[in-house]
Design an enzyme around this catalytic site. Structure first.
Site: not given
Ligand code: PMV
Length: 323
Positions: A156, A109
């Site tokens: 991300d 993740g």
């Molecule tokens: O699951 P991850 O590590 O990609 O995190 C998702 C984070 C959320 O806020 C739930 C979704 C997003 O795109 O911001």
């Protein structure tokens, strides 16, 4: 034709996940585990992909068929869509040979799909000698992610492009680097792979049935993020730990905590962490905790003792770069 290699870092969400999908800010940091993508031009109209870390060897697709097949592996879906968007935006087309290599497993993740998308787009723009700003790269990568998975704030991608620690708002409405040396984090992996899109969907259902309550929770998460931003600039780790614990309570309230995450979080707190929470969508993947140096070993041992795997990562890593 020349071969270009670009690499981009993975990320850890620090504060504000889920609320960021609803327009609130979050804090994210880039980690020193990277994905690199090499791209070279080849004759013909074939895109050729080798991504051994996700089990893809000798994958081939005609440029005109990119994005058409439903049952391609997830890693390739991001690559195909990024190329479609790149070819469309810049009016170029060329057969390509693409190889990816990852420092980390896609199951943790850490944002492998986003890091691949960013590194690939950086490599192809360099290959075609196209000048592109960080924000243009973000917009192209964000379009790609939305095309493939329909949801996401893009936090991300921002971490993969800018690196460091960022105060971020959905779609890149705000991308503000935060000055911090290094987050004293311990990261524990639950061993369970979470599906971000499913969890975002579950939160959306809860939002529909209890809008006012969930809106208030997101408002509180926003306050936590803003407070954390102030604290980190003053090295206020004790207080940051408390904010992590409160953020975790709110994430539990919206239903994304799990038994396994909770076990690691409680173990970390009881063995001396300043604070602990899940990181990312929840449902599995990783938890993070803030830990003083003299407590680090005890906390790592407690996490391992509860069946977690401690992942050694450094925060505040460099963003995308041409190698
Ligand atoms: O699951 P991850 O590590 O990609 O995190 C998702 C984070 C959320 O806020 C739930 C979704 C997003 O795109 O911001």
């Amino acid at each position: 034709m020349k071969k270009i290699r670009a690499s981009a870092p993975g990320k850890l969400m620090l504060f504000g996940e889920h609320a960021v999908v609803y327009g609130r800010p979050c804090l994210v940091t880039a980690v020193d585990k990277r994905i690199s993508v090499s791209v070279s031009g080849i004759l013909g109209d074939i895109v050729w992909v080798d991504a051994p870390d996700v089990g893809i060897k000798n994958y081939q697709c005609r440029i005109s068929d990119l994005g058409k097949s439903e049952d391609v592996p997830k890693g390739v879906r991001f690559i195909e869509r990024a190329l479609i968007n790149f070819f469309e935006k810049y009016g170029v087309k060329k057969g390509l040979r693409i190889e990816t290599k990852s420092d980390f497993s896609s199951k943790f993740g850490f944002g492998s799909s986003s890091a691949v998308t960013v590194a690939l787009l950086a490599a192809v723009t360099e290959l075609f000698s196209i000048k592109i700003s960080k924000k243009e790269l973000f917009d192209l990568a964000y379009k790609t992610v939305l095309d493939v998975q329909g949801v996401g704030s893009g936090f991300d991608l921002a971490a993969a492009i800018w690196g460091g620690t960022l105060y971020f708002k959905k779609g890149g409405k705000k991308i503000e680097p935060i000055l911090v040396k290094e987050w004293p984090l311990v990261v524990g992996y639950t061993g369970i792979k979470a599906d971000t899109a499913i969890l975002v969907g579950e939160v959306a259902k809860l939002y529909t049935s209890h809008k006012e309550v969930v809106e208030n929770i997101f408002d509180d998460m926003e306050k936590i993020v803003n407070q954390a931003k102030r604290e980190v600039e003053m090295d206020g780790y004790n207080s940051l730990g408390e904010l992590m614990n409160i953020n975790q309570g709110l994430l539990d309230a919206i239903g994304v905590n799990t038994f396994e995450l909770n076990n690691l979080i409680i173990a970390a707190r009881e063995s001396g962490a300043w604070g602990a929470k899940l990181s990312g969508a929840g449902g599995g993947d990783c938890m993070i905790c803030l830990v003083a140096n003299n407590k680090r070993l005890a906390v790592e041992k407690a996490i391992t003792g509860k069946g977690g795997t401690v992942l050694k990562v450094k925060t505040n890593a460099l963003g995308v770069k041409i190698e």
